[in-house]
Motif scaffolding. Structure first.
Motif, short mmCIF file in Angstrom:
data_model
loop_
_atom_site.label_atom_id
_atom_site.label_comp_id
_atom_site.label_asym_id
_atom_site.label_seq_id
_atom_site.Cartn_x
_atom_site.Cartn_y
_atom_site.Cartn_z
N CYS A 173 33.98 8.33 77.58
CA CYS A 173 33.78 9.48 76.68
C CYS A 173 33.21 9.04 75.34
CB CYS A 173 35.10 10.23 76.48
SG CYS A 173 35.68 11.12 77.94
N HIS A 174 33.65 7.88 74.87
CA HIS A 174 33.13 7.33 73.61
C HIS A 174 31.66 6.92 73.79
CE1 HIS A 174 33.47 4.19 70.17
NE2 HIS A 174 33.17 5.38 69.69
N ASN A 175 31.36 6.27 74.88
CA ASN A 175 29.98 5.82 75.14
C ASN A 175 29.04 7.00 75.36
OD1 ASN A 175 30.73 3.13 74.96
ND2 ASN A 175 31.10 2.92 77.17
N ARG A 176 29.54 8.09 75.88
CA ARG A 176 28.71 9.27 76.12
C ARG A 176 28.54 10.14 74.87
NH1 ARG A 176 31.67 10.63 81.89
NH2 ARG A 176 30.35 9.29 83.21
N GLY A 177 29.26 9.81 73.81
CA GLY A 177 29.13 10.57 72.57
C GLY A 177 29.95 11.83 72.52
N ILE A 178 30.95 11.95 73.39
CA ILE A 178 31.82 13.12 73.38
C ILE A 178 32.85 13.00 72.26
CG2 ILE A 178 33.40 14.55 74.76
CD1 ILE A 178 32.28 13.10 77.25
N ILE A 179 33.35 11.79 72.05
CA ILE A 179 34.39 11.56 71.06
C ILE A 179 33.99 10.41 70.14
CG2 ILE A 179 36.30 12.45 72.42
CD1 ILE A 179 36.96 9.58 73.26
N SER A 180 34.50 10.45 68.93
CA SER A 180 34.39 9.33 67.99
C SER A 180 35.73 8.62 67.96
CB SER A 180 34.06 9.85 66.58
OG SER A 180 32.74 10.35 66.52
N ALA A 181 35.68 7.35 67.59
CA ALA A 181 36.90 6.55 67.48
C ALA A 181 36.98 5.96 66.07
CB ALA A 181 36.90 5.43 68.52
N PHE A 182 38.17 5.97 65.50
CA PHE A 182 38.33 5.41 64.16
C PHE A 182 39.75 4.89 63.98
CE2 PHE A 182 39.37 9.93 63.83
CZ PHE A 182 40.50 9.97 63.02
N SER A 183 39.92 4.10 62.95
CA SER A 183 41.24 3.66 62.53
C SER A 183 41.26 3.72 61.01
CB SER A 183 41.54 2.25 63.06
OG SER A 183 42.91 1.94 62.88
N TRP A 184 41.96 2.83 60.35
CA TRP A 184 41.98 2.90 58.89
C TRP A 184 42.14 1.52 58.25
CZ3 TRP A 184 45.81 5.10 61.96
CH2 TRP A 184 47.09 4.55 61.90
N GLY A 189 27.03 6.22 71.78
CA GLY A 189 26.73 7.54 72.31
C GLY A 189 25.63 8.28 71.60
N ASN A 190 24.96 7.65 70.64
CA ASN A 190 23.93 8.35 69.87
C ASN A 190 22.82 8.93 70.75
OD1 ASN A 190 25.25 7.82 67.54
ND2 ASN A 190 23.81 6.32 66.73
N GLY A 191 22.40 8.18 71.76
CA GLY A 191 21.26 8.63 72.56
C GLY A 191 21.63 9.39 73.82
N SER A 192 22.91 9.51 74.12
CA SER A 192 23.30 10.11 75.41
C SER A 192 24.12 11.38 75.30
CB SER A 192 24.10 9.08 76.22
OG SER A 192 25.23 8.63 75.49
N ALA A 193 24.61 11.71 74.11
CA ALA A 193 25.53 12.85 73.97
C ALA A 193 24.88 14.17 74.37
CB ALA A 193 26.06 12.93 72.54
N ARG A 194 23.67 14.43 73.86
CA ARG A 194 23.00 15.70 74.16
C ARG A 194 22.69 15.81 75.65
NH1 ARG A 194 23.25 20.43 72.37
NH2 ARG A 194 23.27 19.51 70.26
N TYR A 195 22.24 14.71 76.24
CA TYR A 195 21.94 14.72 77.67
C TYR A 195 23.20 15.01 78.48
CZ TYR A 195 20.97 12.99 82.36
OH TYR A 195 20.86 12.89 83.72
N TRP A 196 24.31 14.39 78.11
CA TRP A 196 25.57 14.63 78.81
C TRP A 196 25.94 16.11 78.77
CZ3 TRP A 196 29.92 16.73 76.50
CH2 TRP A 196 31.05 16.82 77.33
N LEU A 197 25.84 16.73 77.60
CA LEU A 197 26.24 18.13 77.48
C LEU A 197 25.32 19.04 78.29
CD1 LEU A 197 27.98 20.36 76.28
CD2 LEU A 197 26.51 20.34 74.25
N GLU A 198 24.01 18.83 78.18
CA GLU A 198 23.07 19.69 78.89
C GLU A 198 23.26 19.58 80.40
OE1 GLU A 198 21.26 21.92 77.60
OE2 GLU A 198 21.50 21.37 75.49
#
Length: 374
Positions: A130-141, A70-79
């Motif tokens: 949502c992850h691909n669009r950069g809205i959310i991050s995903a993690f585990s441990w 989502g690095n390159g698409s998050a801002r575009y999605w929001l706008e």
């Protein structure tokens, strides 16, 4: 999540605490691989020597999943969403939920914002988008204490997702509610301790949503006391039993780390002080204490009996909350330390009585026409 507002002179109890500390049951065997286990692991394991609970491994560190998504698409999605007023209903629900609860697993998100009729693949695809669009991050441990089980992916809002929440819901999110996905070098990821507090509390919250009993949920609200001081429970839930019967629950999360025993005593003293200085109508109906494991409950119960004699406390654990709710989800301690089921029937799904949906549906708005007609 410790309340430091109230201060007490604990000098007279220091020796008592120290002597009792020496008698705390601790594990005598290690269920993990001794070659990779930390040297002090016996101090933190469940007293019966079993593995750490679902959200209680004190050595766990965050590891992001696909951090560049989502690095390159998050801002575009929001706008585009802002310009076209085109946020979807599920996007709004997800952003609202994570802006209140910080982070959540897929299972928790499913219970909180979807219905039983929604297809599991549809939910998975939505989270992937949502992850691909950069809205959310995903993690585990990651942890040196490997139990051989798969760990769930946890989701939280990115900076763009948090920005969307601030636009939409007119509130400022705390910095620690915004997730910046990076590839951490081994051993440098943040500790999972603070995330665990939210994740285990979410198990309770999401069940209350599924049972249609939750009217209000707050994180560390300031409860004002009669002497002008205040107390902040970890979480507070307002639930409905029936028409005219709203109940307040305080939720306290106990995780095991260095100094946990002394900190728990201090917390209990604060809690008892609050209970004594609240009017009857503002007292919680129950205090739910979420322990890391069953074998820790008798220890916490003994402390509660001594330091919170006016609290009506019921205990539970990560696994009890995450499983199917039944008469053993909440327990109290018997005289010999045995755990006895203490069911709360109206919190079960499909129980009789007015639901939260029915209660909230009564709240309607009558709009005045603000436009003058010539």
């Amino acid at each position: 999540m410790e309340d430091n507002v109230l201060s007490f002179d604990n000098a007279s109890t220091k020796e008592v605490k120290r002597s009792k500390r020496q008698n705390i049951p601790i594990a005598t065997s290690n269920p993990y691989d001794a070659r990779t286990s930390p040297a002090d692991i016996l101090q933190f394991l469940p007293p019966d020597g079993t593995m750490f609970g679902l959200y209680s491994d004190p050595y766990a560190r965050m590891a992001y999943y696909m951090p560049k998504n989502g690095n390159g698409s998050a801002r575009y999605w929001l706008e585009s969403r802002l310009q076209e007023h085109s946020f979807t209903e599920n996007e709004l629900k997800l952003i609202s939920f994570l802006s209140e609860h910080r982070c959540a697993s897929k299972a928790q998100i499913t219970k909180a914002i979807f219905t039983e009729k929604d297809n599991a693949y549809k939910i998975r695809d939505f989270l992937q988008k949502c992850h691909n669009r950069g809205i959310i991050s995903a993690f585990s441990w990651l942890s040196p204490c490997d139990n051989g089980r798969k760990k769930p992916l946890i989701y939280g809002l990115t900076h763009i997702g948090a920005e969307a929440a601030e636009y939409l819901f007119q509130k400022k999110l705390p910095k620690d509610f915004k997730f910046q996905a990076v590839q951490f070098p081994p051993g440098l990821g943040p500790s999972m301790k603070t995330f665990y507090h939210y994740l285990v509390a979410n198990e309770l919250y999401c069940h209350l949503v599924a049972a249609d009993r939750i009217v209000k949920w707050e994180k560390e609200p300031r409860i004002h006391l009669s002497d002008q001081s205040y107390f902040k429970p970890h979480f507070v839930a307002e639930v409905i039993k029936d028409a005219g019967e709203l109940k307040t629950l305080w939720i306290e999360v106990v995780r095991i780390e260095e100094g946990w025993y002394e900190n728990t005593i201090k917390r209990f003293i604060y809690m008892q002080n609050a209970l004594l200085k609240l009017p009857k109508e503002l007292l919680p109906s129950r205090i739910f204490m979420i322990a890391d494991c069953d074998s820790r409950i008798p220890i916490l119960n003994a402390l509660a009996e001594e330091y919170v004699p006016d609290g009506v406390i019921r205990f539970t654990t990560d696994e009890r909350l995450a499983g199917d709710w039944n008469e053993q989800t909440f327990v109290l301690c018997g005289p010999d330390g045995e755990l006895l089921g203490s069911p709360i029937p109206f919190l079960f799904k499909d129980s009789p009585g007015m639901t939260a949906s029915e209660y909230l549906a009564q709240q309607t708005i009558q709009f005045d026409d603000e436009f003058e007609d010539f």
